[in-house]
Write an enzyme that holds these catalytic residues in place. Structure first.
Site: not given
Length: 263
Positions: A155, A187
């Protein structure tokens, strides 16, 4: 602000959930025609219904983008229906935890197909249409390419590739006035993220630790905040912005860690 996106056709991969869904709805709010590309027909149609409530039409295309041929199918279907593409948002992907020790060749390459290769293929197949419309590309990427995370080699590599392709394409496509930018997410409160948090032993405590590290307001970035910046970058209101990696992250990546001690 009127972003001049009315009736513009914009493909959004992973457009049925999370950040992709928020982008689709933000586009519809500006009068654009979103093309929702996702692997699950029911999820796609659910978002299409939300778009319809705004009085906007949308197109759903069921596609598993980890399969290379599916990218071409999605683009060709869009052109078959509308005959044009004004924007492309590469967003689909998943942090699948393929690490250095925990992964292997097959898992690593499979993750690249889930997270990076279709970014290239969607842009490749859309290119001629984007040349005609002088359209725009926005790649959604992740902080993992810059900060590391641990146990997510594939990733992180995919997001490094997404960032590099953003600047490479921005250069290659200058002669066609096609702008290419990326939004780097840190986030963000998506269904996928919420599901991951709930797998942990102390989800509420862990979430608080995470939000405490986010400098601005100590909260998660909302998908809507990412979507609003994406739609701006797709519009001609950002007409001289290209090759940029824009962090919509509450200062998570770049602000000095010492400020955390002041909380």
């Amino acid at each position: 602000m009127n972003l001049n996106l009315k009736d513009k056709v914009v493909i959004v991969t992973g457009g049925a959930k999370g950040i992709g869904r928020a982008i689709v709805l933000a586009l519809a709010g500006e009068g654009a025609i979103p093309v929702i590309v996702g692997r699950n027909e029911a999820d796609n149609n659910k978002v299409k219904s939300e778009v319809a409530q705004l009085g906007i039409e949308a197109l759903c295309i069921e596609a598993e983008l980890s399969v290379p041929e599916e990218s071409a199918k999605a683009v060709h279907k869009t052109l078959e229906v509308y005959g044009r593409i004004d924007g492309l948002v590469n967003n689909a992907g998943v942090n699948d935890g393929v690490g250095l020790a925990s992964g292997d060749y097959e898992k690593f390459v499979a993750s690249l197909h889930k997270n990076l290769i279709h970014y290239y293929l969607m842009a490749h197949h859309s290119l001629e249409a984007l040349k005609q419309s002088k359209g725009s590309i926005v790649n959604i990427t992740s902080k993992t390419a810059e900060t590391g995370q641990g146990n997510t080699s594939a990733y992180a590599a995919s997001n490094g590739g997404r960032n590099a392709l953003t600047r490479e394409w921005a250069v290659e496509l200058l002669p066609y006035s096609i702008r290419v930018n990326a939004i780097v997410v840190a986030e963000s409160s998506t269904p996928q993220y919420d599901k991951w948090i709930q797998t942990l032993d102390n989800p509420e405590q862990t979430l608080k630790k995470i939000t405490d590290r986010i400098p601005l307001e100590h909260r998660m970035t909302t998908p809507e905040e990412i979507a609003n910046t994406t739609v701006f970058l797709l519009s001609d209101k950002s007409s001289h912005t290209t090759g940029q990696l824009i962090h919509v992250d509450g200062g998570y990546v770049h602000l000095d860690r010492s400020i955390l001690a002041e909380k």
